[in-house]
Enzyme design. Structure first.
Site, short mmCIF file in Angstrom:
data_model
loop_
_atom_site.label_atom_id
_atom_site.label_comp_id
_atom_site.label_asym_id
_atom_site.label_seq_id
_atom_site.Cartn_x
_atom_site.Cartn_y
_atom_site.Cartn_z
N ASP A 45 1.13 -5.52 -1.35
CA ASP A 45 2.26 -5.11 -0.27
C ASP A 45 1.26 -4.76 0.81
OD1 ASP A 45 1.42 -3.09 -1.94
OD2 ASP A 45 2.68 -1.69 -0.60
N ASP A 55 -5.92 -5.42 3.90
CA ASP A 55 -5.39 -4.34 2.83
C ASP A 55 -4.18 -4.77 2.30
OD1 ASP A 55 -4.87 -2.12 1.61
OD2 ASP A 55 -4.54 -0.85 3.35
N GLU A 57 2.08 -0.48 -3.54
CA GLU A 57 0.74 0.41 -3.51
C GLU A 57 0.96 1.30 -2.36
OE1 GLU A 57 -3.24 2.10 -2.70
OE2 GLU A 57 -1.93 1.07 -1.42
N ASP A 60 -9.91 -2.47 -3.29
CA ASP A 60 -9.12 -2.12 -2.14
C ASP A 60 -9.81 -1.30 -0.96
OD1 ASP A 60 -6.63 -1.60 -0.69
OD2 ASP A 60 -5.79 -0.18 -2.22
N HIS A 79 -3.91 -0.78 8.38
CA HIS A 79 -2.68 -0.09 8.61
C HIS A 79 -2.38 -0.32 9.96
CE1 HIS A 79 -2.24 2.43 4.67
NE2 HIS A 79 -2.68 1.37 4.31
#
Ligand SMILES: [Zn+2]
Length: 405
Positions: free
Chosen positions: A79, A138, A172, A195, A377
């Protein structure tokens, strides 16, 4: 398939998770990537490929040696963050980066002055988004690295190795990725999540985490006739907050410094509620921070002569170092594997929690390794493809070193 094409293929699939959804996985579209990975794993010859009803993907590369060595897993999440759109990602490839600012679109420029790490990337290949979405490195960079390493091992069966497991998880980013992970079925001695940021970083620590809810009870009386009678919960709430050290806030802390962070305040004269999160890598200091909340509660209740303040603490997760410190081989394999590609490894403490931390406490020791991704993000997210290529080599070196051990 080239590594960069693999990453580009994965980032173009929208897999954004949703914290407000109660379904598992939180968004159905995560299955789009899960199904593709399932097909790719099967077609490259990975055994026991499973895509379960909760959107977890597993696969096995069986041992090809006679001796008994550690079985090791590699895990990444499918995700992307709910914080920024992951729909219609339009990746831009910058080959042989020249060290200058990168124009994402006519209004957005990734400035080297804002992200000085780019000074070290001259000559590298870099992938960015066009600024209208996040990139999704990510953690699709982690997925691409694991898939690429798996393909390499299956194409080169003469490389001796023990049992290797692959795991891809949903959700996650909303803290649910480890919840339904089948640790027993995975059957590994330890694993690594891929990650992270710089490829030479090993993260074996995360925060100890708790949340505190502080309820303040006032006495509401008409303000025109309240002299010596009214107790305003809002004022008491501000008083409570003022006793917490202002230098121990997220905006003033870094590295291994802990913090108390007020996340919400709501209320009125009769009842005001403060919500905090409490974080520290160091367990003792963490407990002291919790203790301070209790001391303030006690002090204020004494001062006001009745139960005006009530503090409720909930511990959320723990620092995986507590477990990993007794399993030095897990970190040692990673250190050696990074040294093997000519880089100096760097230990880092994650200022957050990870799925790996949860897995570690549930019985699968699981530090985190870097992928070359960064600025996660948001619109400035990137993947340093030169480092991603090194991440594949780190995986292969871990596999080789574990096979030789
Ligand atoms: Zn991630």
């Amino acid at each position: 398939m080239e590594l960069k094409d693999r990453l580009i293929k994965y980032v173009k699939i929208d897999t954004q998770s949703d914290p407000n959804s109660e379904t598992i996985p939180s968004t159905k579209k995560q299955f789009d990537l899960a199904k593709l990975l399932q097909e790719e794993l099967i077609s490259m010859g990975v055994s026991d490929v499973i895509l379960d009803e909760h959107c977890y993907v597993y696969g096995t590369i069986p041992s090809n040696i006679d001796k008994d060595v550690f079985s090791v897993g590699f895990i990444a999440h499918m995700d992307t963050s709910p914080d920024y759109s992951g729909k219609d990602v339009n990746p831009i490839l910058i080959s042989n980066y020249d060290g200058k600012d990168i124009e994402l679109n006519s209004e957005m420029t990734l400035k080297v002055s804002d992200f000085p790490q780019f000074k070290n990337y001259i000559g590298n290949d870099i992938l960015v988004s066009d600024g209208t979405t996040l990139l999704g490195a990510d953690d699709k960079a982690g997925i691409a690295a694991i898939m690429h390493a798996a393909k390499y091992l299956l194409d080169n069966p003469d490389i001796p190795h023990g049992k290797i497991k692959i795991g891809f998880t949903p959700d996650e980013e909303i803290g649910r990725g480890a919840e339904l992970f089948d640790i027993k079925g995975f059957g590994c001695d330890f694993a690594y999540t891929l990650d992270g940021d710089e490829v030479n970083i090993i993260a074996d620590e995360n925060f100890n985490a708790a949340s505190a809810i502080v309820n303040i009870y006032g006495t509401s009386i008409h303000p025109g006739s309240s002299k010596n009678k009214m107790v305003n919960a809002i004022n008491l709430a501000m008083e409570f907050h003022s006793y917490l050290p202002s230098f121990k806030r997220p905006e003033h802390t870094e590295k291994r410094e802990g913090f108390n962070h007020i996340t919400e305040i709501e209320g009125d004269v009769s009842n005001t509620k403060l919500s905090y999160i409490i974080r520290n890598h160091d367990k003792e200091l963490f407990m002291k921070q919790i203790e301070l909340f209790k001391e303030i509660e006690e002090f204020m209740n004494k001062k006001y002569g009745s139960k005006r303040v009530s503090v409720e603490i909930k511990e959320n997760y723990e620092n995986m170092y507590e477990i990993l410190k007794d399993k030095p081989e897990v970190i040692d394999f990673a250190k050696l594997a990074i040294n093997d590609i000519g880089l100096e490894y760097k230990m880092e403490s994650i200022r957050g929690g990870t799925d790996g931390a949860r897995l570690t406490f549930d019985g699968l020791p699981c530090p985190n390794l870097g992928t070359g991704g960064g600025n996660f993000h948001g619109p400035y997210e990137y993947c340093n493809l030169t480092q991603l290529d090194q991440a594949v080599k780190v995986i292969l070196n871990i596999v080789r070193r574990v096979g030789e051990a």
